[in-house]
Design an enzyme around this catalytic site. Structure first.
Site, PDB file in Angstrom:
ATOM      1  N   ASP A  67       0.191 -37.743 -28.865  1.00 21.92           N
ATOM      2  CA  ASP A  67      -1.023 -38.092 -29.589  1.00 21.92           C
ATOM      3  C   ASP A  67      -2.220 -38.290 -28.668  1.00 21.92           C
ATOM      4  O   ASP A  67      -2.102 -38.283 -27.442  1.00 21.92           O
ATOM      5  CB  ASP A  67      -0.799 -39.361 -30.426  1.00 21.92           C
ATOM      6  CG  ASP A  67      -0.022 -40.445 -29.672  1.00 21.92           C
ATOM      7  OD1 ASP A  67      -0.124 -40.500 -28.428  1.00 21.92           O
ATOM      8  OD2 ASP A  67       0.696 -41.221 -30.321  1.00 21.92           O
ATOM      9  N   ASN A 136       4.497 -52.019 -36.422  1.00 26.52           N
ATOM     10  CA  ASN A 136       4.726 -51.727 -37.835  1.00 26.52           C
ATOM     11  C   ASN A 136       5.739 -50.597 -38.026  1.00 26.52           C
ATOM     12  O   ASN A 136       5.845 -50.031 -39.106  1.00 26.52           O
ATOM     13  CB  ASN A 136       3.401 -51.392 -38.537  1.00 26.52           C
ATOM     14  CG  ASN A 136       2.696 -50.193 -37.908  1.00 26.52           C
ATOM     15  OD1 ASN A 136       3.237 -49.525 -37.025  1.00 26.52           O
ATOM     16  ND2 ASN A 136       1.484 -49.921 -38.359  1.00 26.52           N
ATOM     17  N   HIS A 138       5.728 -47.697 -36.401  1.00 24.90           N
ATOM     18  CA  HIS A 138       5.235 -46.331 -36.249  1.00 24.90           C
ATOM     19  C   HIS A 138       5.793 -45.676 -34.988  1.00 24.90           C
ATOM     20  O   HIS A 138       6.133 -46.337 -34.018  1.00 24.90           O
ATOM     21  CB  HIS A 138       3.694 -46.282 -36.282  1.00 24.90           C
ATOM     22  CG  HIS A 138       3.005 -46.777 -35.053  1.00 24.90           C
ATOM     23  ND1 HIS A 138       2.007 -47.734 -35.094  1.00 24.90           N
ATOM     24  CD2 HIS A 138       3.103 -46.434 -33.743  1.00 24.90           C
ATOM     25  CE1 HIS A 138       1.555 -47.955 -33.873  1.00 24.90           C
ATOM     26  NE2 HIS A 138       2.203 -47.173 -33.035  1.00 24.90           N
ATOM     27  N   GLU A 143       1.603 -43.657 -38.988  1.00 14.36           N
ATOM     28  CA  GLU A 143       1.530 -44.998 -39.552  1.00 14.36           C
ATOM     29  C   GLU A 143       2.329 -45.089 -40.859  1.00 14.36           C
ATOM     30  O   GLU A 143       2.648 -44.073 -41.481  1.00 14.36           O
ATOM     31  CB  GLU A 143       0.066 -45.363 -39.821  1.00 14.36           C
ATOM     32  CG  GLU A 143      -0.830 -45.355 -38.581  1.00 14.36           C
ATOM     33  CD  GLU A 143      -0.701 -46.618 -37.742  1.00 14.36           C
ATOM     34  OE1 GLU A 143       0.374 -47.251 -37.763  1.00 14.36           O
ATOM     35  OE2 GLU A 143      -1.678 -46.980 -37.072  1.00 14.36           O
TER      36      GLU A 143
END
Length: 241
Positions: A67, A136, A138, A143
């Site tokens: 990313d 979370n 990810h 996400e």
């Protein structure tokens, strides 16, 4: 899925570096899928040390990064291209022309994402994908969502991700609100996946990834379906298991 429990971050990093170094030795022209952030830093440092002592040769290796922040140039100190160069590529003998990181400044996001998917195929696919794990759940910048995104795409970062990354910037306002990231399909197509997880603050996310239902609300839970996943986590990260 295999889980290795380590004493601490240093031990975790060394074990992950062992697996990556074995991949490079067994297949010198392998394709490594690489991650950024604090979790893999120790792994990169260990690989650099082994390269500098003559134990590893990266001259034929290619790499594809997960990313990049949208809006940051490769020269920006918080861009992931800058991170990879500074923390890994500049210290080993890898050919930088064969190291690929998404272009955060692309003017045509849709076309770039399709081209990045094609690039991954053209280099022969990822032999070993290194991952961290977000608070979370990810992986990459995928996400929590209502569906698993398949391919490379642009994503709006959640408040929790922005909050977790603000320590790298002068202020929260400076944290980009979007990123380009490989999709879940891209990650799951890797032949082998290694996940490094450290710290009690990642404990709940790790528990949900390993023990919870497979759901896009916890993107990392999809790893339960991959045939060759190794999770290397320290005692603190495994405290909620």
């Amino acid at each position: 899925m295999v889980i290795y429990k380590t004493k601490n971050y240093t031990d975790m990093s060394r074990k992950a570096a062992n697996i990556i170094s074995a991949q490079v030795i067994m297949k010198p022209d392998c394709v490594l899928g690489l991650a950024t952030g604090s979790s893999p830093l120790g792994t990169y440092k260990q690989l650099i040390d082994w390269y500098q002592t003559g134990d590893l040769d990266f001259s034929k290796v290619s790499s594809v990064n997960l990313d990049e922040y949208r809006g940051l140039s490769p020269e920006h100190e918080q861009s992931y291209r800058y991170f990879m160069n500074t923390n890994f590529f500049d210290h080993i003998n890898i050919d930088k022309s064969r190291t690929f990181v998404p272009d955060g400044l692309t003017s045509d996001v849709e076309r770039f994402c399709k081209d990045y998917d094609r690039l991954i195929e053209e280099v022969g696919g990822v032999d070993l994908q290194l991952l961290g794990l977000g608070h979370n759940g990810h992986i990459g910048f995928n996400e929590p969502s209502d569906a698993f995104p398949r391919n490379t795409h642009c994503v709006d970062l959640t408040p929790s991700t922005i909050d977790a990354n603000k320590r790298f910037f002068d202020s929260e306002e400076d944290v980009p609100r979007q990123a380009l990231t490989m999709g879940i399909r891209n990650i799951m197509m890797a032949k082998k996946i290694v996940v490094v997880v450290s710290g009690e603050d990642k404990g709940e996310a790790l528990r949900e990834v390993v023990c919870g239902p497979i759901t896009p609300k916890v993107p990392g839970s999809i790893l339960q379906l991959h045939p060759d996943v190794t999770i290397i986590a320290d005692e603190a990260a495994l405290s909620k298991m």
